[in-house]
Design a protein around this motif. Sequence first.
Motif, PDB file in Angstrom:
ATOM      1  N   TYR A 102       0.821  -0.920   0.000  1.00 49.29           N
ATOM      2  CA  TYR A 102       0.312   0.302  -0.423  1.00 49.29           C
ATOM      3  C   TYR A 102       0.793   1.075   0.231  1.00 49.29           C
ATOM      4  O   TYR A 102       1.491   1.613   0.813  1.00 49.29           O
ATOM      5  CB  TYR A 102      -0.779   0.223   1.604  1.00 49.29           C
ATOM      6  N   ALA A 103       1.036   2.383  -1.281  1.00 54.09           N
ATOM      7  CA  ALA A 103       1.467   3.189  -1.098  1.00 54.09           C
ATOM      8  C   ALA A 103       2.102   4.165   0.013  1.00 54.09           C
ATOM      9  O   ALA A 103       2.693   4.923   1.035  1.00 54.09           O
ATOM     10  CB  ALA A 103       1.440   3.765  -2.689  1.00 54.09           C
ATOM     11  N   SER A 104       0.321   4.514   0.523  1.00 46.58           N
ATOM     12  CA  SER A 104       0.078   5.440   1.782  1.00 46.58           C
ATOM     13  C   SER A 104       1.252   4.748   3.232  1.00 46.58           C
ATOM     14  O   SER A 104       1.996   5.766   3.641  1.00 46.58           O
ATOM     15  CB  SER A 104      -0.893   5.406   1.595  1.00 46.58           C
ATOM     16  N   THR A 110       6.193   5.287  10.688  1.00 43.87           N
ATOM     17  CA  THR A 110       7.347   3.920  11.045  1.00 43.87           C
ATOM     18  C   THR A 110       7.297   3.461  10.103  1.00 43.87           C
ATOM     19  O   THR A 110       7.955   1.494  10.259  1.00 43.87           O
ATOM     20  CB  THR A 110       5.315   3.638  11.566  1.00 43.87           C
ATOM     21  N   TYR A 111       6.842   3.541   9.000  1.00 42.83           N
ATOM     22  CA  TYR A 111       7.544   1.870   7.654  1.00 42.83           C
ATOM     23  C   TYR A 111       8.971   2.558   7.560  1.00 42.83           C
ATOM     24  O   TYR A 111       9.496   1.005   7.012  1.00 42.83           O
ATOM     25  CB  TYR A 111       6.727   2.488   6.505  1.00 42.83           C
ATOM     26  N   ALA A 112       9.568   3.590   7.343  1.00 43.98           N
ATOM     27  CA  ALA A 112      10.860   3.463   7.897  1.00 43.98           C
ATOM     28  C   ALA A 112      11.671   3.108   8.870  1.00 43.98           C
ATOM     29  O   ALA A 112      12.319   2.636   9.148  1.00 43.98           O
ATOM     30  CB  ALA A 112      11.421   5.225   7.440  1.00 43.98           C
ATOM     31  N   GLN A 113      11.328   3.572   9.827  1.00 40.16           N
ATOM     32  CA  GLN A 113      11.434   2.581  11.446  1.00 40.16           C
ATOM     33  C   GLN A 113      11.506   1.124  10.509  1.00 40.16           C
ATOM     34  O   GLN A 113      12.605   0.851  11.238  1.00 40.16           O
ATOM     35  CB  GLN A 113      10.911   2.740  12.384  1.00 40.16           C
ATOM     36  N   PHE A 114      10.306   0.631  10.526  1.00 39.60           N
ATOM     37  CA  PHE A 114      10.413  -0.218  10.490  1.00 39.60           C
ATOM     38  C   PHE A 114      11.481  -1.271   9.518  1.00 39.60           C
ATOM     39  O   PHE A 114      12.236  -1.984   9.685  1.00 39.60           O
ATOM     40  CB  PHE A 114       8.847  -1.357   9.938  1.00 39.60           C
ATOM     41  N   VAL A 149      -1.323 -12.933   2.939  1.00 37.75           N
ATOM     42  CA  VAL A 149      -0.170 -12.426   2.752  1.00 37.75           C
ATOM     43  C   VAL A 149       0.505 -14.028   1.960  1.00 37.75           C
ATOM     44  O   VAL A 149       0.143 -14.864   1.946  1.00 37.75           O
ATOM     45  CB  VAL A 149       0.608 -12.931   4.419  1.00 37.75           C
ATOM     46  N   ASP A 150       1.244 -13.103   1.639  1.00 39.34           N
ATOM     47  CA  ASP A 150       2.608 -14.728   0.600  1.00 39.34           C
ATOM     48  C   ASP A 150       3.469 -14.922   1.124  1.00 39.34           C
ATOM     49  O   ASP A 150       3.624 -14.689   2.236  1.00 39.34           O
ATOM     50  CB  ASP A 150       2.860 -13.457  -1.341  1.00 39.34           C
ATOM     51  N   ASN A 151       3.693 -15.878   0.162  1.00 36.89           N
ATOM     52  CA  ASN A 151       4.978 -16.806   0.566  1.00 36.89           C
ATOM     53  C   ASN A 151       6.107 -16.676  -0.025  1.00 36.89           C
ATOM     54  O   ASN A 151       6.269 -17.245  -1.646  1.00 36.89           O
ATOM     55  CB  ASN A 151       4.856 -18.333   0.776  1.00 36.89           C
ATOM     56  N   GLY A 156       5.439  -4.918   2.464  1.00 37.10           N
ATOM     57  CA  GLY A 156       3.898  -4.098   3.357  1.00 37.10           C
ATOM     58  C   GLY A 156       3.352  -5.259   4.210  1.00 37.10           C
ATOM     59  O   GLY A 156       3.124  -4.650   4.981  1.00 37.10           O
ATOM     60  N   GLN A 157       3.617  -6.271   3.628  1.00 40.98           N
ATOM     61  CA  GLN A 157       2.882  -7.663   4.159  1.00 40.98           C
ATOM     62  C   GLN A 157       3.745  -7.120   5.239  1.00 40.98           C
ATOM     63  O   GLN A 157       2.778  -7.710   6.886  1.00 40.98           O
ATOM     64  CB  GLN A 157       2.650  -8.554   3.780  1.00 40.98           C
TER      65      GLN A 157
END
Length: 252
Positions: A102-104, A110-114, A149-151, A156-157
């Motif tokens: 998800y682009a947002s 938090t995404y940068a931290q993760f 969730v992919d494998n 992102g997931q």
Amino acid sequence: MTRRLRFNGTGSGVNGCPSIHEDVDTGEVIVHGPALTDPDDIARLRHLNEGEVPIVVPRELLVDFGPKEVVRVPNIIGLDEFDRLFTQFEHTAWRLETRRRYASDELTDTYAQFTCGEPVDWQGVDAEWCAERGEQTALGKRFERVRIVDNPPTAGQLYLLDNARRNSAVGEKILNLRREDADRLGLPAEDFWIFDSRLVALLNFDDADNLVSVELITEPAAVLRYAMTRDAALHHALPYEEFAARLTAHKD
């Protein structure tokens, strides 16, 4: 190329026959049911060409699950109206998340931290959103999601798997389902919310994974299709804690 078929519904509560499917790309309708076999009846049919098979279906099947218009005009609502759905529903709000990113999400701190491997402190993140969810759950309303969730999982997931701690803290129930199980069940590759099992908010994304519009769906047979998807996903999905533990164990 294999058709992308959507199951619209069946008039049978036992064996699933007769039924209607729809080609989501062409809009063509596929109906299957018991064949008309009596030679005298077949002889009375007009324009039955070689290779065509006449079938018998109850009128109710076409009325309930057939298209209601030649070209469907989507009911697109604004984001403000979409936001109001989360306080105006009465009982349950349920979401299916099927996308690989998800682009947002990728615009957040938090995404940068993760992605940098830092622990994310979800407390205080999106305080207004959390407060609203808390107020609604305090009224006895339920929020639930199933995330595909992919494998192996995409970045992102994995981010959303960590994010589930925040959602759970404000009363949401978060579950996960593997992509191969979703495909086996024939779940649609669509993101949507169902509110009170009576209306659907279908989320439309562009090729860059940005949310571009929200379509409101209220036609009963269409809402039923999404409710059937919800029931199948809920039956096979795992609570996010259990899913994450299995994922970690598999890596080890």
